[in-house]
Design an enzyme around this catalytic site. Sequence first.
Site, PDB file in Angstrom:
ATOM      1  N   ASP A  22      48.865  52.383 -13.544  1.00 17.23           N
ATOM      2  CA  ASP A  22      49.061  51.004 -13.125  1.00 17.23           C
ATOM      3  C   ASP A  22      50.400  50.991 -12.369  1.00 17.23           C
ATOM      4  O   ASP A  22      51.203  51.916 -12.520  1.00 17.23           O
ATOM      5  CB  ASP A  22      49.123  50.103 -14.372  1.00 17.23           C
ATOM      6  CG  ASP A  22      49.486  48.682 -14.016  1.00 17.23           C
ATOM      7  OD1 ASP A  22      48.880  48.131 -13.084  1.00 17.23           O
ATOM      8  OD2 ASP A  22      50.392  48.122 -14.678  1.00 17.23           O
ATOM      9  N   LEU A  23      50.631  49.979 -11.549  1.00 18.49           N
ATOM     10  CA  LEU A  23      51.858  49.979 -10.742  1.00 18.49           C
ATOM     11  C   LEU A  23      52.920  49.017 -11.299  1.00 18.49           C
ATOM     12  O   LEU A  23      53.974  49.448 -11.773  1.00 18.49           O
ATOM     13  CB  LEU A  23      51.506  49.590  -9.297  1.00 18.49           C
ATOM     14  CG  LEU A  23      52.671  49.461  -8.326  1.00 18.49           C
ATOM     15  CD1 LEU A  23      53.375  50.798  -8.122  1.00 18.49           C
ATOM     16  CD2 LEU A  23      52.180  48.920  -6.979  1.00 18.49           C
ATOM     17  N   ASP A  24      52.586  47.708 -11.257  1.00 15.78           N
ATOM     18  CA  ASP A  24      53.572  46.700 -11.664  1.00 15.78           C
ATOM     19  C   ASP A  24      53.847  46.827 -13.162  1.00 15.78           C
ATOM     20  O   ASP A  24      52.920  46.720 -13.973  1.00 15.78           O
ATOM     21  CB  ASP A  24      53.033  45.286 -11.368  1.00 15.78           C
ATOM     22  CG  ASP A  24      52.833  45.032  -9.880  1.00 15.78           C
ATOM     23  OD1 ASP A  24      53.731  45.389  -9.101  1.00 15.78           O
ATOM     24  OD2 ASP A  24      51.785  44.479  -9.499  1.00 15.78           O
ATOM     25  N   THR A  80      58.490  45.135 -10.683  1.00 19.36           N
ATOM     26  CA  THR A  80      58.091  44.037  -9.806  1.00 19.36           C
ATOM     27  C   THR A  80      57.669  42.775 -10.550  1.00 19.36           C
ATOM     28  O   THR A  80      57.452  41.741  -9.911  1.00 19.36           O
ATOM     29  CB  THR A  80      56.908  44.474  -8.908  1.00 19.36           C
ATOM     30  OG1 THR A  80      56.041  45.269  -9.708  1.00 19.36           O
ATOM     31  CG2 THR A  80      57.362  45.241  -7.705  1.00 19.36           C
ATOM     32  N   LYS A 133      51.192  39.434 -16.634  1.00 20.00           N
ATOM     33  CA  LYS A 133      51.149  40.884 -16.421  1.00 20.00           C
ATOM     34  C   LYS A 133      49.715  41.374 -16.289  1.00 20.00           C
ATOM     35  O   LYS A 133      48.893  41.131 -17.170  1.00 20.00           O
ATOM     36  CB  LYS A 133      51.830  41.625 -17.573  1.00 20.00           C
ATOM     37  CG  LYS A 133      53.318  41.482 -17.553  1.00 20.00           C
ATOM     38  CD  LYS A 133      53.962  42.286 -18.656  1.00 20.00           C
ATOM     39  CE  LYS A 133      55.459  42.042 -18.688  1.00 20.00           C
ATOM     40  NZ  LYS A 133      56.072  42.575 -19.893  1.00 20.00           N
ATOM     41  N   SER A 155      45.835  49.558  -9.564  1.00 23.54           N
ATOM     42  CA  SER A 155      46.623  48.329  -9.652  1.00 23.54           C
ATOM     43  C   SER A 155      45.805  47.127  -9.212  1.00 23.54           C
ATOM     44  O   SER A 155      45.060  47.208  -8.232  1.00 23.54           O
ATOM     45  CB  SER A 155      47.857  48.447  -8.746  1.00 23.54           C
ATOM     46  OG  SER A 155      48.476  47.187  -8.607  1.00 23.54           O
ATOM     47  N   ALA A 156      45.986  46.019  -9.932  1.00 29.58           N
ATOM     48  CA  ALA A 156      45.308  44.765  -9.565  1.00 29.58           C
ATOM     49  C   ALA A 156      45.918  44.149  -8.314  1.00 29.58           C
ATOM     50  O   ALA A 156      45.381  43.200  -7.756  1.00 29.58           O
ATOM     51  CB  ALA A 156      45.418  43.772 -10.723  1.00 29.58           C
ATOM     52  N   LYS A 192      40.518  44.040 -14.620  1.00 31.78           N
ATOM     53  CA  LYS A 192      40.851  44.512 -15.966  1.00 31.78           C
ATOM     54  C   LYS A 192      40.719  43.304 -16.902  1.00 31.78           C
ATOM     55  O   LYS A 192      41.111  42.210 -16.490  1.00 31.78           O
ATOM     56  CB  LYS A 192      42.294  45.045 -16.025  1.00 31.78           C
ATOM     57  CG  LYS A 192      42.580  46.190 -15.044  1.00 31.78           C
ATOM     58  CD  LYS A 192      44.097  46.481 -14.979  1.00 31.78           C
ATOM     59  CE  LYS A 192      44.423  47.442 -13.841  1.00 31.78           C
ATOM     60  NZ  LYS A 192      45.861  47.696 -13.676  1.00 31.78           N
ATOM     61  N   GLU A 201      49.472  52.182 -18.615  1.00 35.25           N
ATOM     62  CA  GLU A 201      49.423  50.723 -18.425  1.00 35.25           C
ATOM     63  C   GLU A 201      50.489  49.993 -19.222  1.00 35.25           C
ATOM     64  O   GLU A 201      50.849  50.437 -20.307  1.00 35.25           O
ATOM     65  CB  GLU A 201      48.074  50.206 -18.948  1.00 35.25           C
ATOM     66  CG  GLU A 201      47.051  49.909 -17.911  1.00 35.25           C
ATOM     67  CD  GLU A 201      47.343  48.670 -17.064  1.00 35.25           C
ATOM     68  OE1 GLU A 201      48.252  47.894 -17.396  1.00 35.25           O
ATOM     69  OE2 GLU A 201      46.645  48.507 -16.061  1.00 35.25           O
ATOM     70  N   ASP A 202      50.944  48.841 -18.709  1.00 33.93           N
ATOM     71  CA  ASP A 202      51.882  48.017 -19.492  1.00 33.93           C
ATOM     72  C   ASP A 202      51.222  46.739 -20.003  1.00 33.93           C
ATOM     73  O   ASP A 202      51.840  46.004 -20.774  1.00 33.93           O
ATOM     74  CB  ASP A 202      53.103  47.626 -18.650  1.00 33.93           C
ATOM     75  CG  ASP A 202      52.752  46.634 -17.561  1.00 33.93           C
ATOM     76  OD1 ASP A 202      51.725  46.843 -16.879  1.00 33.93           O
ATOM     77  OD2 ASP A 202      53.486  45.646 -17.387  1.00 33.93           O
TER      78      ASP A 202
END
Length: 219
Positions: free
Chosen positions: A10-12, A18, A46, A116-117, A147, A171-172
């Site tokens: 995942d990115l953010d 971000t 998130k 990433s979403a 997700k 993932e966060d």
Amino acid sequence: MSRFKAAIFDLDGVIADTACLHFAAWQRLAQQEGFEIPGDADERLKGVDRMASLDIVLERTEPGRYSHEQKQELANRKNRHYQQLITMLTPQDMLPGAKTLLDQLTAWSVPMALASASKNAQAVLEGLGIAHQFQYIADAARINHPKPDPEIFLTAAAGLNLPPSECMGLEDAAAGVTAIKRANMFAVGVGDPKALAEADLIVASLEDFDAKTFFGPQA
Ligand code: BG6
Ligand code: MG
């Protein structure tokens, strides 16, 4: 033999710091429109896609205040605020441990993909200077089921030509961890152990993730 052949990130909130920029963009919109964002929105936003995030930030407004078209305009405006903010991203905006981990995996030739979403993922990766380290980016614009549906992680594994069981997902967000588990992947939760209890392994940040155990040449 390594335990896993690839890492799907995942990115953010995992690689990029971000979440505060997304939130600042929503706050700017709220100020312009004169509404208040719910106090617990920060955490709930998130991993949630743009339109679903808008529904969260509008929870305190009277129902029917905005038409469908107006909501679309609000989401577009928030996105323009966000895009302005991410033009300022630099490699310093990576979360602790992210750069080291990506460099380690690159050195060990472990394929990496992004799930990433965010429809701004490519721009964020470029701002951070790490776009070249990813072999595949699952395009959020082409994903039909957000997700916690596993679609984006399955798309990323397919993009790397690997079975999901040989991939690790990181993932966060709770919905993201659920998506990873539904994709039949090993899930690493990055952040709050209470929120991420479904993960197979939980670390406070990527600094605490021992890449050698899972990917190193001797793993
Ligand atoms: C997720 C973020 O990665 O992407 C959410 O955690 C965000 O906060 C979502 O709403 C969608 O991002 P974008 O850039 O497409 O609006
Ligand atoms: Mg996230």
